[in-house]
Write a protein that holds these residues in place. Sequence first.
Motif, PDB file in Angstrom:
ATOM      1  N   GLY A  17     -27.809  21.153 -86.341  1.00  0.00           N
ATOM      2  CA  GLY A  17     -26.750  22.138 -86.120  1.00  0.00           C
ATOM      3  C   GLY A  17     -25.375  21.518 -86.275  1.00  0.00           C
ATOM      4  N   GLU A  18     -25.178  20.333 -85.679  1.00  0.00           N
ATOM      5  CA  GLU A  18     -23.893  19.635 -85.799  1.00  0.00           C
ATOM      6  C   GLU A  18     -23.606  19.263 -87.247  1.00  0.00           C
ATOM      7  N   LYS A  19     -24.618  18.775 -87.923  1.00  0.00           N
ATOM      8  CA  LYS A  19     -24.444  18.359 -89.320  1.00  0.00           C
ATOM      9  C   LYS A  19     -24.104  19.548 -90.210  1.00  0.00           C
ATOM     10  N   LEU A  20     -24.748  20.691 -89.945  1.00  0.00           N
ATOM     11  CA  LEU A  20     -24.453  21.898 -90.717  1.00  0.00           C
ATOM     12  C   LEU A  20     -23.026  22.380 -90.470  1.00  0.00           C
ATOM     13  N   ARG A  21     -22.577  22.282 -89.238  1.00  0.00           N
ATOM     14  CA  ARG A  21     -21.208  22.723 -88.937  1.00  0.00           C
ATOM     15  C   ARG A  21     -20.175  21.864 -89.673  1.00  0.00           C
ATOM     16  N   LYS A  22     -20.532  20.628 -89.956  1.00  0.00           N
ATOM     17  CA  LYS A  22     -19.616  19.743 -90.687  1.00  0.00           C
ATOM     18  C   LYS A  22     -19.725  19.943 -92.203  1.00  0.00           C
ATOM     19  N   LYS A  23     -20.973  20.077 -92.707  1.00  0.00           N
ATOM     20  CA  LYS A  23     -21.198  20.121 -94.154  1.00  0.00           C
ATOM     21  C   LYS A  23     -21.224  21.539 -94.717  1.00  0.00           C
ATOM     22  N   GLY A  24     -21.538  22.520 -93.895  1.00  0.00           N
ATOM     23  CA  GLY A  24     -21.659  23.899 -94.364  1.00  0.00           C
ATOM     24  C   GLY A  24     -23.084  24.260 -94.732  1.00  0.00           C
ATOM     25  N   SER A  25     -23.700  23.483 -95.609  1.00  0.00           N
ATOM     26  CA  SER A  25     -25.101  23.718 -95.999  1.00  0.00           C
ATOM     27  C   SER A  25     -25.638  22.428 -96.604  1.00  0.00           C
ATOM     28  N   PHE A  26     -26.949  22.417 -96.869  1.00  0.00           N
ATOM     29  CA  PHE A  26     -27.596  21.248 -97.464  1.00  0.00           C
ATOM     30  C   PHE A  26     -28.082  21.575 -98.865  1.00  0.00           C
ATOM     31  N   SER A  27     -28.269  20.553 -99.666  1.00  0.00           N
ATOM     32  CA  SER A  27     -28.893  20.741-100.975  1.00  0.00           C
ATOM     33  C   SER A  27     -30.342  21.178-100.794  1.00  0.00           C
ATOM     34  N   LYS A  28     -30.917  21.733-101.844  1.00  0.00           N
ATOM     35  CA  LYS A  28     -32.297  22.219-101.770  1.00  0.00           C
ATOM     36  C   LYS A  28     -33.271  21.090-101.444  1.00  0.00           C
ATOM     37  N   SER A  29     -33.039  19.917-102.041  1.00  0.00           N
ATOM     38  CA  SER A  29     -33.976  18.815-101.809  1.00  0.00           C
ATOM     39  C   SER A  29     -33.902  18.319-100.371  1.00  0.00           C
ATOM     40  N   ILE A  30     -32.691  18.205 -99.822  1.00  0.00           N
ATOM     41  CA  ILE A  30     -32.541  17.729 -98.441  1.00  0.00           C
ATOM     42  C   ILE A  30     -33.083  18.760 -97.460  1.00  0.00           C
TER      43      ILE A  30
END
Length: 556
Positions: A120-133
Amino acid sequence: MQTLQPNTLLQGGRYKIIKTLGQGGFGITYLAIQSGLEREVAVKEFFMKEFCERDSATSHVTLGMETSRDMVKRFRAKFIKEARNIAKLNHPNIVRIIDVFEENGTAYYVMEYAKGGSLGEKLRKKGSFSKSIATRYITQVAEAVGYIHQRKMNHLDIKPDNIMLSGDDNVILIDFGLSKQYDATTGSQTSSTPVGISEGYAPIEQYQIGGVASFTPETDIYALGATYFKMLTGITPPSAPSLLEDGVSIESLKAKRVSKNVVDTILHSMYSKKKDRFHSIEDFLQGLRDYSNSNKVKSLISDKEEMLVLNEKVLTFNINGVSFEMVRIDSGSFFMGATSDMEETEEELEECEYIVQSIYEKPIHKVTLCNYYIGRTVVTQKMWTAIMGANPSKFRGANKPVENISWSDCLVFISKLNALTGKVFRLPTEAEWEFAARGGNLSRHYRYSGSDTLANVAWCDITSEYDTTSDVAKKQPNELGLYDMSGNVYEWCSDWYGDYSCIAQHNPMGAKYGESRVARGGSWLDASVLCRISSRSCFSADTKDYFIGLRLALSE
């Protein structure tokens, strides 16, 4: 004061509080030092913030007003039971319990500390992840959930904030506070504590009294799909009640250029009715494997690099001075027909005087195809002339599609081509044509072949300047590098025209007999509704007209 202060000691100095990591409705989590081993650990304290109070001088916790004390005691007992249940689990992606004890009038358990923070914290910083990650993360979570399902346990609160990251970037599933254990024989719950709800991640049955009274893998599977959706888009899914009518929108997934396999996995996880979802974690993981297998290269490369990879999958032929290219289509599965992204709009229905075309594109059915090749463009007039020695087309131009040819004429052309090349070219099946038009395993779920904006990819009634065909490959290609699969000319397929079946099929060849042959794609004189990827048309095999051409196929 609600939280323990830094430097507070627990268990006679065995654990020293460093700072507060987070607080939820049922507990507070701290970073602490385990003094004997001099390592960082996470300590979770039972503290229902709506009912509990703390003495600032002694850190002692009281269990609220007399009227709520019995309820708080029951939840504290569940908290301790949760710790003991988790301690029995042994999985690399499930948090490991180190200790459990009672102190300060409440209860604590000690866990390994995940240094990477939460998803959740990482998403709040990055917005979203690549499909592979995102796929790697959700696969690990699913494997952890499958492990607890084998032990007749539902987590019931899977979401990004309950998924931690270790120092080596692997996931750790935490917070079993809402989990339920079920009897291994009857499948009935062994506790009757209320079920919590995390909006966007909880399915509709968690809103209903008795909705999770029996063991049901589908409930956690819904949350897995919702978490996968969040990781890919950065958007929290709508609450389950709001999805009852229309289901999950795939527009945000399409905007992220997510493949069809991924979209299908999410949709089949998040159907409102349990009976429509995946019924086991193995089914869910199989959906992810289908995605991974079809994207071994694609998941790690940029769009620019992707086109370079596609170019490596091309066969080039030169016949009598005319070259043409055949693009390899990797094996895969898709849902054929009028999927939700293909249904007619109100404007399209008006164009066609309210003739509903999509009724001929149902029922939707799963199709699996082996590898094959298909022409990068339709057959041009210069190519037809190089093989046949004459040009039958009405609208002349070397790089325009050949037209005014019958289905039977195509067979003669292909027979001569095969004699020259030693290959076995053929017309594509209707299923092969649609899979290629959709972008194959690289599909971004466009309405037309290569875009949701018709003018970007198609020559048709509303996009052509003149009442004629146009040179091939002048619009943008689709995901596979194929041109003009929407508009310009209809393309003959090998199949007899017939009704669809709901039964899943492998390399279907169409109806066994009929009165007409399938043609797909729409043409320069057609309305937009006929240029949708799923749109079906048919003509008698001897029909010749200035809006019908062909595209070649070749088995691998």
